[in-house]
Design a protein around this motif. Sequence first.
Motif, PDB file in Angstrom:
ATOM      1  N   ALA A  50      -5.569   4.345  -6.451  1.00 40.65           N
ATOM      2  CA  ALA A  50      -5.815   5.766  -6.716  1.00 40.65           C
ATOM      3  C   ALA A  50      -5.204   6.558  -5.568  1.00 40.65           C
ATOM      4  N   ILE A  51      -4.836   7.801  -5.834  1.00 42.24           N
ATOM      5  CA  ILE A  51      -4.163   8.629  -4.830  1.00 42.24           C
ATOM      6  C   ILE A  51      -4.941   9.926  -4.665  1.00 42.24           C
ATOM      7  N   GLN A  67      -7.453  -0.186  -4.420  1.00 39.47           N
ATOM      8  CA  GLN A  67      -7.043   0.472  -3.179  1.00 39.47           C
ATOM      9  C   GLN A  67      -6.946   1.973  -3.413  1.00 39.47           C
ATOM     10  N   ILE A  68      -6.927   2.708  -2.307  1.00 41.27           N
ATOM     11  CA  ILE A  68      -6.749   4.155  -2.390  1.00 41.27           C
ATOM     12  C   ILE A  68      -5.727   4.571  -1.344  1.00 41.27           C
ATOM     13  N   MET A  84      -8.583  -0.467   1.413  1.00 39.94           N
ATOM     14  CA  MET A  84      -9.268  -1.240   0.388  1.00 39.94           C
ATOM     15  C   MET A  84     -10.512  -0.457  -0.016  1.00 39.94           C
ATOM     16  N   VAL A  85     -10.752  -0.299  -1.298  1.00 43.05           N
ATOM     17  CA  VAL A  85     -11.896   0.473  -1.765  1.00 43.05           C
ATOM     18  C   VAL A  85     -13.204  -0.228  -1.408  1.00 43.05           C
ATOM     19  N   ASN A  86     -13.282  -1.532  -1.633  1.00 38.96           N
ATOM     20  CA  ASN A  86     -14.539  -2.259  -1.428  1.00 38.96           C
ATOM     21  C   ASN A  86     -14.977  -2.330   0.022  1.00 38.96           C
ATOM     22  N   SER A  87     -14.027  -2.453   0.939  1.00 39.20           N
ATOM     23  CA  SER A  87     -14.394  -2.676   2.333  1.00 39.20           C
ATOM     24  C   SER A  87     -14.048  -1.520   3.265  1.00 39.20           C
ATOM     25  N   GLY A  88     -13.152  -0.642   2.844  1.00 44.70           N
ATOM     26  CA  GLY A  88     -12.716   0.438   3.718  1.00 44.70           C
ATOM     27  C   GLY A  88     -11.696  -0.009   4.747  1.00 44.70           C
TER      28      GLY A  88
END
Length: 128
Positions: free
Chosen positions: A8-9, A73-74, A94-98
């Motif tokens: 995502a952006i 990911q973002i 990473m979205v899950n871990s930052g």
Amino acid sequence: MYCNTTIAIIVKSTSLDQYSKKIIENRLISLFSKKDNYNVVERTDLPAIITERQFQQSFAKNSPSNSFAGADQILICSILQNDNQYNINLKIEMVNSGIVLAAIDFFSDSNNNSIIDQITKNFYKLFT
């Protein structure tokens, strides 16, 4: 092995209007569309999506934590005005871990064409 990552952006800036942010977001989407192993998830209204996701998670006991509407990911594009220039930061997390996977900083003149040119010029440095 072929791996497909969903990203995502988001474009963050207090000094740019919504029109300019959308132009920059569209350019980043275009660049990721040309990059192998990435699928872009269209997320025009991220604050509403984040609020909705938090609401859903508060009622779903089996919902994975830190999920983000289908994105692995973002890419966060932060643009800050500094005198007559913009400081641009591109960061993939990473979205899950930052965890930050890649980040670059660069400067641009304070007009949309220059911002787009500098993003295009520097984008692939995220992957080297």
